[in-house]
Design an enzyme around this catalytic site. Sequence first.
Site, mmCIF file in Angstrom:
data_model
loop_
_atom_site.group_PDB
_atom_site.id
_atom_site.type_symbol
_atom_site.label_atom_id
_atom_site.label_comp_id
_atom_site.label_asym_id
_atom_site.label_seq_id
_atom_site.Cartn_x
_atom_site.Cartn_y
_atom_site.Cartn_z
ATOM 1 N N ASP A 189 -0.287 5.212 0.800
ATOM 2 C CA ASP A 189 -0.601 6.202 1.830
ATOM 3 C C ASP A 189 -0.647 5.524 3.195
ATOM 4 O O ASP A 189 -1.394 4.565 3.399
ATOM 5 C CB ASP A 189 -1.941 6.862 1.517
ATOM 6 C CG ASP A 189 -2.191 8.120 2.338
ATOM 7 O OD1 ASP A 189 -1.347 8.458 3.176
ATOM 8 O OD2 ASP A 189 -3.239 8.748 2.136
ATOM 9 N N ASP A 244 0.861 -1.173 0.000
ATOM 10 C CA ASP A 244 0.000 0.000 0.000
ATOM 11 C C ASP A 244 0.906 1.233 0.000
ATOM 12 O O ASP A 244 2.122 1.125 0.243
ATOM 13 C CB ASP A 244 -0.906 -0.034 1.238
ATOM 14 C CG ASP A 244 -1.927 1.080 1.232
ATOM 15 O OD1 ASP A 244 -2.384 1.454 0.136
ATOM 16 O OD2 ASP A 244 -2.261 1.578 2.315
#
Length: 277
Positions: A16, A14
């Site tokens: 953010d 991922d």
Amino acid sequence: MNLKNKNEYGFLLDMDGVLYRGKELIEGAHEFINTLLDRDIRFLFLTNNSSPTPKDLKVKLKKYGLEVEERHFYTCAMATVDFLSLNKPESTAYVIGEGGILTALYEAGYGITSNDPDYVIVAEGRTLNYESLEMAQNMILKGAHLIATNLDETCPTEGGYRPGCGALVASLEKATGKKAYSVGKPSPFMMRAARKKLNLKTAQTIMIGDTMETDIKGAVELGFNSILVLSGNTSDLDLIHYPYKPRFVYKNLGGINLNELFDELDRDIRYVDEETE
């Protein structure tokens, strides 16, 4: 340097909350990504944000000092196009969204239309109006299939939050009585497709994320190894609220020692092999 990676592990990451928060790079992210590049370890960044293209994301990470290639990104917009390609090539779609989803559809040769489309695709965007929702509702009632690039209910912004793709999809589901098919994390489609893009086996795949409901849930359901980093949405105290758990928990990417991680995963694989002999 000891370059252990005997079972050729690879990473899905991922962005953010894992690499950065707001305008700040998270501690250890630069060193971790550079180590993957230096050791030629396969990895992909997975994002449920359908707006940016891989080129946009490459430029964004360069501003944080991370030098990666467009091939290192797999967005939910790209996954949506892959889903359509497998299920109904040369189909048409009405799109509520902008940027990355439109680019991905155009590049793959899909027609975008408001005249009896095969699909209604809901993605991120800032130009939503009531008329577009009304049009989408009637298209779905006439037989168009509802596709969500993701079901994230909110999206973080510099000023707080805005309604996410999932919030828009919920309104169409309520108005039509039809359930959307979601392509983004934690959908098995996107995460399995990402694994296959890296040519990894299930046991070789390591998902790193900061969100239990998407990154970790998807990894657990597919049998991937999972790492939760506490640099984003989840604290260690939150873990008691979930019936599933990550395989490993670290403060941030800087806490991950790859050799130690690979050694522990190797021991797990040997144990499984011995049990099945």
